[in-house]
Scaffold this motif. Structure first.
Motif, PDB file in Angstrom:
ATOM      1  N   LYS A  84      55.031  -0.713 -17.603  1.00 35.96           N
ATOM      2  CA  LYS A  84      55.612  -0.963 -16.286  1.00 35.96           C
ATOM      3  C   LYS A  84      56.998  -0.315 -16.269  1.00 35.96           C
ATOM      4  O   LYS A  84      58.016  -0.969 -16.514  1.00 35.96           O
ATOM      5  N   ALA A  85      57.011   0.990 -15.992  1.00 35.50           N
ATOM      6  CA  ALA A  85      58.264   1.750 -16.009  1.00 35.50           C
ATOM      7  C   ALA A  85      59.172   1.302 -14.868  1.00 35.50           C
ATOM      8  O   ALA A  85      58.706   1.079 -13.754  1.00 35.50           O
ATOM      9  N   PRO A  86      60.474   1.180 -15.122  1.00 37.76           N
ATOM     10  CA  PRO A  86      61.183   1.315 -16.393  1.00 37.76           C
ATOM     11  C   PRO A  86      61.551  -0.043 -16.999  1.00 37.76           C
ATOM     12  O   PRO A  86      62.631  -0.202 -17.555  1.00 37.76           O
ATOM     13  N   HIS A  87      60.672  -1.028 -16.855  1.00 45.51           N
ATOM     14  CA  HIS A  87      61.026  -2.392 -17.224  1.00 45.51           C
ATOM     15  C   HIS A  87      60.390  -2.898 -18.521  1.00 45.51           C
ATOM     16  O   HIS A  87      61.001  -3.714 -19.220  1.00 45.51           O
ATOM     17  N   SER A  88      59.187  -2.456 -18.845  1.00 48.01           N
ATOM     18  CA  SER A  88      58.575  -2.965 -20.074  1.00 48.01           C
ATOM     19  C   SER A  88      57.401  -2.090 -20.485  1.00 48.01           C
ATOM     20  O   SER A  88      56.788  -1.407 -19.658  1.00 48.01           O
ATOM     21  N   PHE A  89      57.117  -2.114 -21.781  1.00 47.32           N
ATOM     22  CA  PHE A  89      55.850  -1.590 -22.263  1.00 47.32           C
ATOM     23  C   PHE A  89      55.415  -2.416 -23.468  1.00 47.32           C
ATOM     24  O   PHE A  89      56.232  -3.005 -24.167  1.00 47.32           O
ATOM     25  N   GLU A  90      54.098  -2.478 -23.652  1.00 51.19           N
ATOM     26  CA  GLU A  90      53.508  -3.283 -24.718  1.00 51.19           C
ATOM     27  C   GLU A  90      52.560  -2.405 -25.518  1.00 51.19           C
ATOM     28  O   GLU A  90      51.773  -1.646 -24.938  1.00 51.19           O
ATOM     29  N   VAL A  91      52.646  -2.499 -26.847  1.00 48.84           N
ATOM     30  CA  VAL A  91      51.802  -1.664 -27.695  1.00 48.84           C
ATOM     31  C   VAL A  91      51.198  -2.485 -28.825  1.00 48.84           C
ATOM     32  O   VAL A  91      51.705  -3.546 -29.196  1.00 48.84           O
ATOM     33  N   ARG A  92      50.107  -1.975 -29.356  1.00 48.31           N
ATOM     34  CA  ARG A  92      49.600  -2.398 -30.646  1.00 48.31           C
ATOM     35  C   ARG A  92      50.140  -1.390 -31.648  1.00 48.31           C
ATOM     36  O   ARG A  92      49.883  -0.207 -31.543  1.00 48.31           O
ATOM     37  N   ASP A  93      50.949  -1.867 -32.586  1.00 50.05           N
ATOM     38  CA  ASP A  93      51.620  -1.002 -33.547  1.00 50.05           C
ATOM     39  C   ASP A  93      50.957  -1.169 -34.909  1.00 50.05           C
ATOM     40  O   ASP A  93      50.714  -2.291 -35.354  1.00 50.05           O
ATOM     41  N   GLY A  94      50.644  -0.049 -35.554  1.00 51.02           N
ATOM     42  CA  GLY A  94      50.008  -0.146 -36.858  1.00 51.02           C
ATOM     43  C   GLY A  94      50.238   1.094 -37.698  1.00 51.02           C
ATOM     44  O   GLY A  94      50.850   2.074 -37.258  1.00 51.02           O
ATOM     45  N   PHE A  95      49.743   1.044 -38.899  1.00 53.25           N
ATOM     46  CA  PHE A  95      49.824   2.183 -39.820  1.00 53.25           C
ATOM     47  C   PHE A  95      48.537   2.998 -39.690  1.00 53.25           C
ATOM     48  O   PHE A  95      47.482   2.470 -39.334  1.00 53.25           O
ATOM     49  N   CYS A  96      48.628   4.294 -39.974  1.00 60.41           N
ATOM     50  CA  CYS A  96      47.433   5.121 -39.868  1.00 60.41           C
ATOM     51  C   CYS A  96      47.392   6.168 -40.968  1.00 60.41           C
ATOM     52  O   CYS A  96      48.390   6.428 -41.657  1.00 60.41           O
ATOM     53  N   HIS A  97      46.233   6.781 -41.117  1.00 59.00           N
ATOM     54  CA  HIS A  97      46.031   7.855 -42.073  1.00 59.00           C
ATOM     55  C   HIS A  97      46.431   9.190 -41.433  1.00 59.00           C
ATOM     56  O   HIS A  97      46.753   9.247 -40.237  1.00 59.00           O
ATOM     57  N   GLY A 100      44.893  10.135 -38.160  1.00 59.89           N
ATOM     58  CA  GLY A 100      45.138   9.256 -37.024  1.00 59.89           C
ATOM     59  C   GLY A 100      44.334   7.981 -37.015  1.00 59.89           C
ATOM     60  O   GLY A 100      44.586   7.089 -36.186  1.00 59.89           O
ATOM     61  N   THR A 101      43.391   7.816 -37.910  1.00 59.48           N
ATOM     62  CA  THR A 101      42.603   6.582 -37.952  1.00 59.48           C
ATOM     63  C   THR A 101      43.442   5.450 -38.539  1.00 59.48           C
ATOM     64  O   THR A 101      44.252   5.667 -39.447  1.00 59.48           O
ATOM     65  N   PRO A 102      43.269   4.220 -38.043  1.00 55.54           N
ATOM     66  CA  PRO A 102      44.085   3.103 -38.521  1.00 55.54           C
ATOM     67  C   PRO A 102      43.897   2.845 -40.013  1.00 55.54           C
ATOM     68  O   PRO A 102      42.791   2.934 -40.533  1.00 55.54           O
ATOM     69  N   ASN A 103      44.999   2.513 -40.669  1.00 54.25           N
ATOM     70  CA  ASN A 103      44.969   2.106 -42.069  1.00 54.25           C
ATOM     71  C   ASN A 103      44.840   0.595 -42.103  1.00 54.25           C
ATOM     72  O   ASN A 103      45.824  -0.131 -41.969  1.00 54.25           O
ATOM     73  N   THR A 104      43.628   0.109 -42.260  1.00 54.24           N
ATOM     74  CA  THR A 104      43.373  -1.331 -42.181  1.00 54.24           C
ATOM     75  C   THR A 104      43.807  -2.082 -43.437  1.00 54.24           C
ATOM     76  O   THR A 104      43.721  -3.307 -43.481  1.00 54.24           O
ATOM     77  N   ASP A 105      44.291  -1.357 -44.443  1.00 51.35           N
ATOM     78  CA  ASP A 105      44.820  -2.027 -45.631  1.00 51.35           C
ATOM     79  C   ASP A 105      46.201  -2.631 -45.352  1.00 51.35           C
ATOM     80  O   ASP A 105      46.688  -3.451 -46.145  1.00 51.35           O
ATOM     81  N   LEU A 106      46.817  -2.222 -44.246  1.00 53.01           N
ATOM     82  CA  LEU A 106      48.138  -2.730 -43.875  1.00 53.01           C
ATOM     83  C   LEU A 106      48.043  -3.416 -42.514  1.00 53.01           C
ATOM     84  O   LEU A 106      47.175  -3.073 -41.694  1.00 53.01           O
ATOM     85  N   PRO A 107      48.932  -4.374 -42.224  1.00 52.49           N
ATOM     86  CA  PRO A 107      48.837  -5.137 -40.970  1.00 52.49           C
ATOM     87  C   PRO A 107      49.161  -4.292 -39.748  1.00 52.49           C
ATOM     88  O   PRO A 107      49.903  -3.313 -39.813  1.00 52.49           O
ATOM     89  N   SER A 108      48.588  -4.682 -38.629  1.00 50.92           N
ATOM     90  CA  SER A 108      49.014  -4.181 -37.325  1.00 50.92           C
ATOM     91  C   SER A 108      49.638  -5.346 -36.570  1.00 50.92           C
ATOM     92  O   SER A 108      49.450  -6.513 -36.941  1.00 50.92           O
ATOM     93  N   MET A 109      50.366  -5.054 -35.516  1.00 52.81           N
ATOM     94  CA  MET A 109      51.068  -6.104 -34.780  1.00 52.81           C
ATOM     95  C   MET A 109      51.194  -5.712 -33.320  1.00 52.81           C
ATOM     96  O   MET A 109      51.063  -4.537 -32.965  1.00 52.81           O
ATOM     97  N   ARG A 110      51.440  -6.687 -32.472  1.00 50.99           N
ATOM     98  CA  ARG A 110      51.691  -6.429 -31.060  1.00 50.99           C
ATOM     99  C   ARG A 110      53.192  -6.435 -30.830  1.00 50.99           C
ATOM    100  O   ARG A 110      53.895  -7.313 -31.338  1.00 50.99           O
ATOM    101  N   MET A 111      53.688  -5.448 -30.065  1.00 55.66           N
ATOM    102  CA  MET A 111      55.118  -5.366 -29.790  1.00 55.66           C
ATOM    103  C   MET A 111      55.327  -5.226 -28.285  1.00 55.66           C
ATOM    104  O   MET A 111      54.623  -4.462 -27.613  1.00 55.66           O
ATOM    105  N   VAL A 112      56.288  -5.973 -27.761  1.00 57.11           N
ATOM    106  CA  VAL A 112      56.657  -5.911 -26.344  1.00 57.11           C
ATOM    107  C   VAL A 112      58.110  -5.482 -26.247  1.00 57.11           C
ATOM    108  O   VAL A 112      58.994  -6.116 -26.845  1.00 57.11           O
ATOM    109  N   PHE A 113      58.369  -4.412 -25.508  1.00 55.40           N
ATOM    110  CA  PHE A 113      59.707  -3.885 -25.295  1.00 55.40           C
ATOM    111  C   PHE A 113      60.096  -4.199 -23.844  1.00 55.40           C
ATOM    112  O   PHE A 113      59.468  -3.683 -22.909  1.00 55.40           O
TER     113      PHE A 113
END
Length: 328
Positions: A84-97, A100-113
């Motif tokens: 919702k520019a320019p007020h907020s964005f929300e992502v799923r943040d994680g590690f990847c190989h 570009g495929t997710p690295n499921t050996d490490l945690p992912s998290m939700r982040m709201v800016f």
């Protein structure tokens, strides 16, 4: 340091970072929307980031790498849940190989800016939602809190450096890795206008021409996945011509399109390799940031093509786009 507070709540499984900046809201937002600015602060000072993809729209995706002083590389991704520019964005943040495929050996998290205006200043509240206490402790143990403090400590310099990203600057190319180049240009027009200019044949034939004296007699546009396109240019004085062909791999109007491209014609070898082109359009205060990430088969081809003056030719066309199409 812009960070004013860091609050960790093990019961709610959150960490909240509040940072204040002496700039207007839109300028702070644009620092996150523009990958050229974002990669100058997202990684800590000893682990600078490079964003190879940054589609800041709901359903979009970013991919980045952070390279350490010993050459070690950490890779991550964002999956955009909401913007919702320019007020907020929300992502799923994680590690990847590397692919570009997710690295499921490490945690992912939700982040709201969340971005808030405070007169001529602005505040950014970043809330990270963890999946469990163990993952919260694991990521904090990996230096997440200190990394965010260091990263945000670099934002002030980026916000002050307006000239580097000004709308009046010409198209510029940045080498991202051995095979990938990012060409960036701020276009004075809305995202919808710039998208239409790239996908409407009658508009393309008015600006995508390269040097003066060339025309585009054939312009067959593709607007769906799997659909082919064909552009033919000719020098009206000499009759010399060349052709670009390819097909659409991905398309998400009006923000992103991925296509293949292969050139043929006078002076171009029959076995000339093709490229993959990723077009991203992002709204900024100055207009629309056009980002074109081009992937070549190898470094030698990349350097050969860049050495032809390709970026200068692109700038000629982008200037014509503003003057001949968008100005009206």
């Amino acid at each position: 340091m812009p960070v004013t507070s860091v609050t960790k709540d093990p019961e709610a499984l959150t960490m909240t970072v509040v940072a204040d900046f002496a700039v207007p809201l839109q300028r702070l937002w644009d620092a996150y929307a523009d990958p050229r600015r974002l990669e100058r602060f997202w990684g800590p000072p000893t682990y600078p980031a490079t964003f190879t993809r940054h589609d800041m729209a709901a359903g979009g995706r970013s991919e980045y790498s952070m390279t350490g002083p010993e050459g070690d590389v950490a890779r991550g991704y964002w999956e955009f849940i909401d913007v919702k520019a320019p007020h907020s964005f929300e992502v799923r943040d994680g590690f990847c190989h590397a692919d570009g495929t997710p690295n499921t050996d490490l945690p992912s998290m939700r982040m709201v800016f969340a971005f808030e205006a405070n007169g001529a200043a602005s505040r950014l509240t970043t809330t990270t939602y963890f999946n469990s206490v163990d993952e919260l402790e694991q990521l904090l143990g990996m230096g997440m809190e200190e990394g965010m403090r260091q990263a945000m400590g670099q934002i002030d310099d980026v916000l002050a450096d307006l000239r580097t990203f000004a709308a009046e600057l010409p198209a510029a190319a940045q080498t991202l890795d051995d095979t990938t180049v990012r060409v960036s240009r701020v276009i004075r027009g809305s995202v919808e206008q710039v998208w239409a200019a790239h996908h409407d044949a009658s508009l393309l034939q008015r600006w995508l021409l390269g040097p003066d004296g060339w025309s585009m007699p054939t312009c067959e546009v593709a607007t769906e996945v799997g659909q082919p396109y064909r552009y033919v240019w000719q020098d009206d004085a000499t009759g010399r011509s060349f052709t670009a062909t390819g097909e659409v791999l991905e398309i998400a109007p009006p923000h992103r399109a991925v296509t293949t491209e292969r050139m043929s014609g006078d002076g171009i070898p029959a076995d000339a390799p093709g490229t993959t082109n990723e077009l991203t359009l992002t709204p900024l205060e100055e207009g629309t940031l056009l980002t074109l990430v081009i992937t070549y088969p190898d470094a030698a081809t990349r350097d050969l093509v860049l050495g032809t003056g390709m970026v200068d030719g692109m700038e000629t066309s982008y200037a014509r786009l503003e003057q001949a199409v968008l100005a009206g």
